[in-house]
Design an enzyme around this catalytic site. Structure first.
Site, PDB file in Angstrom:
ATOM      1  CG  HIS A 126      -1.787   1.131   1.439  1.00  8.47           C
ATOM      2  ND1 HIS A 126      -3.100   1.157   1.015  1.00  8.47           N
ATOM      3  CD2 HIS A 126      -1.556   2.336   2.023  1.00  8.47           C
ATOM      4  CE1 HIS A 126      -3.637   2.329   1.341  1.00  8.47           C
ATOM      5  NE2 HIS A 126      -2.722   3.068   1.949  1.00  8.47           N
ATOM      6  CD  GLU A 127       2.054   3.611   3.644  1.00  6.62           C
ATOM      7  OE1 GLU A 127       2.355   4.677   3.079  1.00  6.62           O
ATOM      8  OE2 GLU A 127       1.018   3.484   4.337  1.00  6.62           O
ATOM      9  CG  HIS A 130       0.088   5.992  -0.401  1.00  2.16           C
ATOM     10  ND1 HIS A 130      -1.034   6.576  -0.943  1.00  2.16           N
ATOM     11  CD2 HIS A 130      -0.307   5.465   0.794  1.00  2.16           C
ATOM     12  CE1 HIS A 130      -2.069   6.413  -0.109  1.00  2.16           C
ATOM     13  NE2 HIS A 130      -1.652   5.733   0.946  1.00  2.16           N
ATOM     14  CD  GLU A 191      -5.350   6.012   2.243  1.00  2.00           C
ATOM     15  OE1 GLU A 191      -5.247   4.823   2.589  1.00  2.00           O
ATOM     16  OE2 GLU A 191      -4.372   6.764   2.163  1.00  2.00           O
TER      17      GLU A 191
HETATM   18 ZN   LIG Z   1      -2.636   5.059   2.517  1.00  2.00          ZN
END
Ligand SMILES: [Zn+2]
Length: 259
Positions: A126-127, A130, A191
């Site tokens: 997830h990071e 990003h 997100e």
């Molecule tokens: Zn996030």
């Protein structure tokens, strides 16, 4: 007066056009004033600031574990050549974040809370997403645009047309805004994108993508159990993000099995 207003509107339109780019991975239009070439310097500067003020682990067994998982996912991502760095911050906080250019931190409590590599891979994937989707730079640009709107269009033109000035500004922002990158909440769109792309990456790297759903269900349980862990203030969890992941699970699983 009319001429000035027209000119101002024209310049503002020009400035905005110059800063709206289409993300190569998602196809979404993003307003980003920071050129991609500045990401690495910005992230390095911000990470150095973090290292001055917090207990950053790069050699502990947990840091090595985070690095092993992180490098495996980064290697199959859309940008394996970013100057990736994975660290553990030795604080009893349930949090993780990504700086521009691929500087990623996972807090000790997060490492301790998710003992399987798959669940930790969901956090790190997830990071990584990003960072690759440039969400930090996008967030910073939005904050910058708000400030510039107050300072006036003239400042905006100066900041975005003078390359040298822009570069200087980006580096200064890196020094001042390390905490800003870490604490500014991402938008809902960011997100959901990070969930989607991150889960695809973890599956491609050989981690069972179903762990991403387990992760967010555990997060939801922790939220309901009282208190508001730091990660949840910048990463609001809700039923919708879990539903979104479950609805695309067959796609993620096919990537997982296809490798
Ligand atoms: Zn996030």
């Amino acid at each position: 007066m009319m001429r000035v207003r027209h000119l101002t509107a024209f310049i503002a339109a020009l400035t905005l056009t110059a800063c709206v780019t289409t993300n190569e991975v998602t196809g979404r239009s993003q307003f980003i004033t920071i050129p991609p070439s500045q990401d690495a310097a910005l992230g390095l500067e911000a990470m150095n600031e973090v290292k001055k003020t917090t207990d950053v682990e790069t050699d502990s067994p947990d840091a090595k574990r985070v690095q092993r998982i992180g490098r495996r996912i980064a290697a199959i991502s859309d940008n394996p050549n970013l100057p990736w760095e994975f660290v553990v911050i030795d604080e009893d906080v349930l949090n993780a974040w990504a700086l521009p250019g691929g500087k990623i931190a996972v807090y000790q409590k997060m490492v301790d809370s998710f003992e399987t590599d798959e669940e930790l891979a969901a956090v790190i994937g997830h990071e990584i997403a990003h960072a690759i989707l440039r969400h930090g730079a996008e967030q910073m640009s939005r904050a910058q645009a708000q400030n510039l709107a107050i300072a006036g269009v003239g400042a905006a033109v100066g900041a975005t047309t003078e390359d040298g000035q822009m570069a200087q500004m980006a580096v200064t922002l890196g020094a001042l805004a390390a905490q800003g990158f870490v604490q500014l909440p991402h938008s809902r769109a960011m997100e959901l994108e990070a969930d989607d792309v991150g889960t695809l990456y973890m599956a491609r790297a050989g981690y069972d993508p179903r762990a991403a759903v387990r992760l967010w269900k555990k997060m939801r349980a922790m939220k309901e159990g009282g208190g508001q862990p730091a990660f949840l203030s910048t990463h609001p969890t809700d039923d919708k993000r879990i539903q979104r992941l479950e609805s695309k699970m067959s796609t993620y699983l096919s990537e997982y099995k296809a490798r």
